[in-house]
Design a protein around this motif. Sequence first.
Motif, short mmCIF file in Angstrom:
data_model
loop_
_atom_site.label_atom_id
_atom_site.label_comp_id
_atom_site.label_asym_id
_atom_site.label_seq_id
_atom_site.Cartn_x
_atom_site.Cartn_y
_atom_site.Cartn_z
N LEU A 37 0.81 -1.23 0.00
CA LEU A 37 0.00 0.00 0.00
C LEU A 37 0.84 1.28 0.00
O LEU A 37 0.29 2.37 -0.15
CB LEU A 37 -0.94 0.00 1.21
CG LEU A 37 -1.95 -1.17 1.24
CD1 LEU A 37 -2.83 -1.07 2.49
CD2 LEU A 37 -2.83 -1.20 -0.02
N ASN A 38 2.17 1.15 0.18
CA ASN A 38 3.09 2.30 0.08
C ASN A 38 2.63 3.50 0.93
O ASN A 38 2.58 4.63 0.45
CB ASN A 38 3.24 2.74 -1.39
CG ASN A 38 3.74 1.62 -2.26
OD1 ASN A 38 4.79 1.04 -1.98
ND2 ASN A 38 2.99 1.29 -3.30
N HIS A 49 -5.22 1.93 7.02
CA HIS A 49 -5.49 2.46 5.69
C HIS A 49 -6.38 1.49 4.93
O HIS A 49 -6.02 0.32 4.75
CB HIS A 49 -4.18 2.66 4.92
CG HIS A 49 -4.36 3.20 3.54
ND1 HIS A 49 -4.92 4.44 3.28
CD2 HIS A 49 -4.08 2.66 2.31
CE1 HIS A 49 -4.95 4.66 1.98
NE2 HIS A 49 -4.46 3.59 1.37
N ASN A 50 -7.56 1.95 4.53
CA ASN A 50 -8.53 1.13 3.79
C ASN A 50 -8.86 -0.13 4.57
O ASN A 50 -9.41 -0.04 5.66
CB ASN A 50 -8.03 0.86 2.37
CG ASN A 50 -7.99 2.14 1.54
OD1 ASN A 50 -8.64 3.13 1.88
ND2 ASN A 50 -7.22 2.15 0.47
N ASN A 51 -8.51 -1.30 4.08
CA ASN A 51 -8.84 -2.53 4.82
C ASN A 51 -7.60 -3.19 5.40
O ASN A 51 -7.49 -4.41 5.47
CB ASN A 51 -9.63 -3.52 3.95
CG ASN A 51 -8.79 -4.08 2.81
OD1 ASN A 51 -7.81 -3.46 2.37
ND2 ASN A 51 -9.18 -5.25 2.30
N CYS A 52 -6.65 -2.35 5.84
CA CYS A 52 -5.41 -2.87 6.41
C CYS A 52 -5.03 -2.09 7.67
O CYS A 52 -4.99 -0.85 7.66
CB CYS A 52 -4.28 -2.79 5.39
SG CYS A 52 -2.69 -3.41 6.00
N LEU A 53 -4.74 -2.82 8.74
CA LEU A 53 -4.25 -2.24 9.99
C LEU A 53 -2.84 -2.74 10.23
O LEU A 53 -2.58 -3.94 10.18
CB LEU A 53 -5.15 -2.68 11.15
CG LEU A 53 -4.70 -2.27 12.56
CD1 LEU A 53 -4.94 -0.78 12.78
CD2 LEU A 53 -5.44 -3.09 13.63
N ALA A 54 -1.90 -1.82 10.49
CA ALA A 54 -0.54 -2.21 10.85
C ALA A 54 -0.45 -2.36 12.36
O ALA A 54 -1.00 -1.56 13.11
CB ALA A 54 0.45 -1.16 10.36
N LEU A 55 0.27 -3.37 12.81
CA LEU A 55 0.34 -3.67 14.24
C LEU A 55 1.77 -4.06 14.61
O LEU A 55 2.48 -4.70 13.84
CB LEU A 55 -0.62 -4.81 14.57
CG LEU A 55 -1.00 -5.02 16.04
CD1 LEU A 55 -1.73 -3.81 16.60
CD2 LEU A 55 -1.87 -6.27 16.20
N GLY A 56 2.17 -3.69 15.83
CA GLY A 56 3.52 -4.04 16.28
C GLY A 56 4.57 -3.30 15.48
O GLY A 56 4.41 -2.13 15.14
N LEU A 57 5.66 -3.97 15.16
CA LEU A 57 6.77 -3.34 14.43
C LEU A 57 6.36 -2.87 13.05
O LEU A 57 7.00 -1.99 12.48
CB LEU A 57 7.94 -4.32 14.33
CG LEU A 57 8.55 -4.78 15.67
CD1 LEU A 57 9.65 -5.79 15.44
CD2 LEU A 57 9.07 -3.60 16.47
N ALA A 58 5.30 -3.45 12.49
CA ALA A 58 4.83 -3.01 11.17
C ALA A 58 4.23 -1.61 11.23
O ALA A 58 4.15 -0.92 10.21
CB ALA A 58 3.80 -4.00 10.61
#
Length: 503
Positions: A230-231, A327-336
């Motif tokens: 997703l940049n 962002h949209n249908n993505c959640l970043a979690l932890g180190l991401a």
Amino acid sequence: MQKNNLNSICIVGGGTAGWMAASLLSSALQGSQIKITVIESPDIATIGVGESTVPSIMDFLRTCQINLKEFAEATSATFKLGIRFDDWLEPGAQFFHPFGRVGQDVNGFEFYQLWLKNVIDGKATRWLDHSPCAIMAENQRFMLRPPPQQNWVLNSYSHALHLDAILAARYLRELSQKRGIERIEATVDKVVVDERQFIRSLELNSGTTVTSDFFIDCTGFKGLLIEGALNIGYEDWTHYLPCNRAVAVQTENTSGLHPFTVATAREAGWTWKIPLQHRTGNGYVFSSQYCTDEQATDTLLKAVNGKLLNEPRIIPFTTGRRKKIWHNNCLALGLASGFLEPLESTAIHLVHKTLVHFVRHFPDQDFESHTEQAFNQKINIDYQEIRDFIILHYCISGRDDTEFWRWCKTMPVPDSLREKICLFRERGQIEHIPGQFFTIDSWCSILEGMKVRPKKYHPLVDAFDEQYMVTLMQESAHNVRDTVMKMPSHSDYIQQYCAVKKS
């Protein structure tokens, strides 16, 4: 009213963050019929050094309906009452950041203001004499907090855990699978994104394609989904926090199990020492601008006690966070999602807090932009608060004996932090916004530990009777010590309550 609920969530990556997400969501979404899948690669090693936590770990365990005794036994845990900072003010100096309350507020005035007046009047006890956690730590005492009582000391302390992150992930994985979470052992080869910049599916090295309504990226620093597909971009905070590498090693235990983390300032950063029941975790967080990997490893190995249990491992990182964590249908979690150096042990806390915000702003398949925006605003405030609190430790240090610490003397400080420090220096006040993690007591403990003393106290404190104030301070300190000294030792409590079972 038309319902358009999510049917599935796919968590990409295991490790601590992935299995925390699976555990919490399996509890929070109970009865929703939402299918949760975890894709965990056998070929990608987890970082596995996040071994020190903060008291919100207890909230996480309660939300997940996890028995503390069972979890502590499974993760070789010890209890943590705060962090001892060695050599931060200057070599040889020491101070403590305790959890829980310090003293009791009186008639709406913060305890620090009352204590500060006594200091200026020359009739002071130590600040930490009024902290149950600090006195417990000093005397190596511990017991779980009993149900609410009249004794304010027993109602005022809190604790976290030191734990083995690999064992914690394993425990949470087993728990999640028992609760019906599907685990797929595979590596993601390709992330398929549609024309709206939503993730449509994942192609795995097993030849399988996985589709889902929502994806949680737990793929570590590389952020395979949030960044690779997703940049989304990364907000780099290295100009505020220059440490960008760590070297970690495990050693045999050589002494008693102290109920606190030790953070010791070094030439180009700081080292940690975290006691677990079966070993000790050690590491050196440093800036490569002022120290090589070889120098850092040498410094760490000279500082540790006990036989090495593994080879020292270098972990590079960039302090900061994703420009959008959802962002949209993505959640970043932890180190991401980002990384703040582990000085105040907030990594696992941020995983938990991100999940709490996510559940509160839980989407349906319409994915309204305002819901996503509200979530990102909340988690961005959390990241900024923790960033500022960590910067505080560096920018007010009295050290100037190395190039690194001399840089800290004139380091850039965010306006949000500068304003906080200025108000404290003027009259000992800390502006606190409800929902922030670090309390006024936490800020005062670091500033007091670094000998940053306000010019004056709140003028209305002079309305208190002087003898009443002196008696209040003496009784407060006496009650803390008297209550703490009746507690068992930390080591004895672990042996009785949650000792690791011998195999």
